[in-house]
Design an enzyme around this catalytic site. Structure first.
Site, short mmCIF file in Angstrom:
data_model
loop_
_atom_site.label_atom_id
_atom_site.label_comp_id
_atom_site.label_asym_id
_atom_site.label_seq_id
_atom_site.Cartn_x
_atom_site.Cartn_y
_atom_site.Cartn_z
N GLN A 1 0.70 -1.16 0.06
CA GLN A 1 -0.18 -0.49 0.18
C GLN A 1 1.00 1.21 -0.41
OE1 GLN A 1 -2.32 -0.68 3.42
NE2 GLN A 1 -1.18 0.55 4.31
N GLY A 2 0.29 1.85 -0.75
CA GLY A 2 1.28 3.69 -0.88
C GLY A 2 -0.07 4.55 -0.77
N TYR A 3 0.67 5.73 -0.14
CA TYR A 3 0.07 6.98 0.07
C TYR A 3 0.08 8.01 -1.39
CZ TYR A 3 -1.31 5.13 4.04
OH TYR A 3 -1.90 3.70 4.90
N LEU A 4 -0.86 8.47 -2.09
CA LEU A 4 -1.06 9.66 -3.12
C LEU A 4 -1.06 10.54 -2.40
CD1 LEU A 4 -4.20 7.89 -5.51
CD2 LEU A 4 -1.19 8.20 -6.17
#
Length: 154
Positions: free
Chosen positions: A28-31
């Site tokens: 998971q990553g964060y924009l």
């Protein structure tokens, strides 16, 4: 509007492992990691998700999650500066489902247990393997861990 009510804890022991019945790898990553509104992209197994979360109000916050095509999730994840890698283990205890996240990579060594509750004042049995509560400690938010990994804490 959907509301997430969640409490987060460290683990006091590995005794939970014998109770875990499912493990799924998650990237998971964060924009966006602004505390007022986070935008997360997640690949969980072979499924993609886009999640928007509002500002924490204690242990509750607005949450909107949508399944997206895996190829789209992969493309959005490539836009994220830091991608978390973790394995989520599921443990049922006391009538609730606990999600235990075991982090890898730059967050290796960190294991947290989360429980989602139907109401802020819901009581629940705490398993013996549960350690200190870190629900209000922003360092343990996944969005914070993506910018300041656990292995870099002093």
């Amino acid at each position: 509007m959907a509301t997430e009510i969640e409490r987060k804890f460290l683990l006091a022991s590995d005794d939970w492992r014998s109770l875990a019945h499912k493990a799924t790898r998650i990237a998971q990553g964060y924009l966006n990691t602004d505390p007022a509104r986070t935008v997360r992209v997640r690949i969980k197994g072979s499924q993609g998700f886009l999640t928007i979360k509002g500002k924490n109000e204690g242990i509750a916050r607005a949450e909107f999650e949508y399944e997206v095509p895996l190829a789209d999730a992969e493309a959005m994840l490539a836009l994220c500066p830091n991608v978390l890698d973790k394995t989520r283990h599921l443990v049922e205890f006391g009538g609730f489902l606990w999600e235990i996240d075991e982090f890898h990579g730059d967050n290796a060594g960190l294991i947290v247990a989360e429980i989602e509750l139907p109401a802020v004042d819901t009581t629940f049995a705490k398993p013996e393997w549960l350690g200190n509560e870190v629900s209000g400690d922003a360092r343990y938010y996944n969005s914070a861990l993506s910018n300041h990994p656990y292995t870099q804490w002093s």
